[in-house]
Design an enzyme around this catalytic site. Sequence first.
Site, PDB file in Angstrom:
ATOM      1  N   ASN A  86    -112.224  -0.377  -2.172  1.00 44.00           N
ATOM      2  CA  ASN A  86    -110.946   0.338  -2.056  1.00 44.00           C
ATOM      3  C   ASN A  86    -110.423   0.307  -0.628  1.00 44.00           C
ATOM      4  O   ASN A  86    -111.187   0.425   0.333  1.00 44.00           O
ATOM      5  CB  ASN A  86    -111.107   1.793  -2.515  1.00 44.00           C
ATOM      6  N   HIS A 103    -112.677  -4.671   1.469  1.00 42.87           N
ATOM      7  CA  HIS A 103    -111.325  -5.237   1.395  1.00 42.87           C
ATOM      8  C   HIS A 103    -110.363  -4.625   2.415  1.00 42.87           C
ATOM      9  O   HIS A 103    -109.155  -4.726   2.254  1.00 42.87           O
ATOM     10  CB  HIS A 103    -110.770  -5.089  -0.039  1.00 42.87           C
ATOM     11  N   GLY A 169    -116.417   2.713 -11.223  1.00 43.59           N
ATOM     12  CA  GLY A 169    -114.992   2.409 -11.370  1.00 43.59           C
ATOM     13  C   GLY A 169    -114.542   1.068 -10.850  1.00 43.59           C
ATOM     14  O   GLY A 169    -113.534   0.983 -10.149  1.00 43.59           O
TER      15      GLY A 169
HETATM   16  P1  OAD Z   1    -109.782  -2.727 -11.399  1.00 42.26           P
HETATM   17  O1  OAD Z   1    -108.408  -2.209 -11.626  1.00 42.26           O
HETATM   18  O2  OAD Z   1    -110.033  -4.163 -11.677  1.00 42.26           O
HETATM   19  O3  OAD Z   1    -110.810  -1.901 -12.268  1.00 42.26           O
HETATM   20  C1  OAD Z   1    -110.787  -0.508 -12.277  1.00 42.26           C
HETATM   21  C2  OAD Z   1    -111.967   0.006 -13.073  1.00 42.26           C
HETATM   22  O4  OAD Z   1    -111.930   1.421 -13.003  1.00 42.26           O
HETATM   23  C3  OAD Z   1    -111.931  -0.366 -14.558  1.00 42.26           C
HETATM   24  O5  OAD Z   1    -113.203  -0.870 -14.963  1.00 42.26           O
HETATM   25  C4  OAD Z   1    -111.623   0.956 -15.250  1.00 42.26           C
HETATM   26  O6  OAD Z   1    -112.248   1.066 -16.530  1.00 42.26           O
HETATM   27  C5  OAD Z   1    -112.224   1.949 -14.279  1.00 42.26           C
HETATM   28  N1  OAD Z   1    -111.682   3.316 -14.319  1.00 42.26           N
HETATM   29  C6  OAD Z   1    -110.425   3.717 -14.655  1.00 42.26           C
HETATM   30  N2  OAD Z   1    -110.323   5.062 -14.551  1.00 42.26           N
HETATM   31  C7  OAD Z   1    -111.525   5.515 -14.135  1.00 42.26           C
HETATM   32  C8  OAD Z   1    -112.053   6.796 -13.826  1.00 42.26           C
HETATM   33  N3  OAD Z   1    -111.329   7.905 -13.925  1.00 42.26           N
HETATM   34  N4  OAD Z   1    -113.338   6.886 -13.425  1.00 42.26           N
HETATM   35  C9  OAD Z   1    -114.110   5.759 -13.299  1.00 42.26           C
HETATM   36  N5  OAD Z   1    -113.666   4.530 -13.572  1.00 42.26           N
HETATM   37  C10 OAD Z   1    -112.392   4.402 -13.984  1.00 42.26           C
HETATM   38  O7  OAD Z   1    -110.157  -2.331  -9.895  1.00 42.26           O
HETATM   39  P2  OAD Z   1    -111.310  -2.937  -8.974  1.00 42.26           P
HETATM   40  O8  OAD Z   1    -112.467  -3.406  -9.763  1.00 42.26           O
HETATM   41  O9  OAD Z   1    -111.545  -1.971  -7.878  1.00 42.26           O
HETATM   42  O10 OAD Z   1    -108.707  -6.426  -4.306  1.00 42.26           O
HETATM   43  O11 OAD Z   1    -110.553  -4.188  -8.376  1.00 42.26           O
HETATM   44  C11 OAD Z   1    -111.218  -4.998  -7.466  1.00 42.26           C
HETATM   45  C12 OAD Z   1    -110.235  -5.610  -6.505  1.00 42.26           C
HETATM   46  O12 OAD Z   1    -109.140  -6.205  -7.211  1.00 42.26           O
HETATM   47  C13 OAD Z   1    -109.541  -4.612  -5.601  1.00 42.26           C
HETATM   48  O13 OAD Z   1    -110.313  -4.259  -4.489  1.00 42.26           O
HETATM   49  C14 OAD Z   1    -108.307  -5.360  -5.191  1.00 42.26           C
HETATM   50  C15 OAD Z   1    -107.903  -5.855  -6.549  1.00 42.26           C
HETATM   51  O14 OAD Z   1    -107.070  -6.930  -6.622  1.00 42.26           O
HETATM   52  C16 OAD Z   1    -107.833  -6.952  -3.446  1.00 42.26           C
HETATM   53  O15 OAD Z   1    -106.666  -6.581  -3.360  1.00 42.26           O
HETATM   54  C17 OAD Z   1    -108.421  -8.040  -2.595  1.00 42.26           C
END
Ligand code: OAD
Length: 234
Positions: A86, A103, A169
């Site tokens: 994040n 990131h 998450g």
């Molecule tokens: P994603 O949007 O890909 O995934 C978010 C995750 O959070 C999903 O698996 C959801 O099921 C989960 N989620 C949603 N609500 C939740 C809650 N209340 N509690 C727990 N989990 C929950 O986001 P990231 O995996 O962080 O990179 O994305 C990775 C990277 O992609 C980011 O750092 C960013 C993005 O593009 C860059 O910009 C380089």
Amino acid sequence: MKIIVFTGAGISAESGLKTFRGEDGLWEDYSVEEVATLQAWRRNPELVQEFYNIRRKAVSEADPNAAHYALAELEKEADVCIITQNIDDLHERAGSRNIVHLHGLITYSQSSIDPGLRYPIAGRELKMGTYCEKGSQLRPHVVWFGEDVPMMDKAMKLVQESDIFITIGTSLQVYPAANLIHFLPETCEKYLIDPNAGNMRELNGWNLIVDKAAKAVPELIEGWKSTGKFNKQR
Ligand code: OAD
């Protein structure tokens, strides 16, 4: 006992910050190619600044939630390091100290020529025409798609030493960050907290907690404390 916590956008969802993928995710409204690549910056820097100015405003208006606070409390009991994808500063604001931002961090800018030159951003907006000390335009201190992830080596070393690994998450879809889970020692206790945890593949041997972070993270940590987990293993 070393605890590594690997967080993604889902931990900040209940603070009101959008995740990236899935319904209502940021990448539904914006194209990665237009706002989160070096090519985008070269083509239309104003649009890129605007995208991150909106994100920065949202972050400044958000507060840490119970999951961020529980992790900060855990740092008082055990040897904890948070590796986060994040770019928000909610772990810091909750009180965690040992944090690796894979990131970048949206509250900082960096020189568009020399990424080593970083500055805290006063206020919410970074504008074109704001320069680093060597005279080059400042851009957000974030890692864009296609760029190197300078903190990856450090993160990998930390992961290789972990006794307990908690993933919270993240969809584990963005590399190289998602590769971290492949460097875990075999003996490591592994947890995944995510409402979508049940659908995640290749996670044999993991403890899957299908729930939201603000409820599940404090519950997990309280459970450990009540059974004296840290007293025994520290
Ligand atoms: P994603 O949007 O890909 O995934 C978010 C995750 O959070 C999903 O698996 C959801 O099921 C989960 N989620 C949603 N609500 C939740 C809650 N209340 N509690 C727990 N989990 C929950 O986001 P990231 O995996 O962080 O990179 O994305 C990775 C990277 O992609 C980011 O750092 C960013 C993005 O593009 C860059 O910009 C380089």
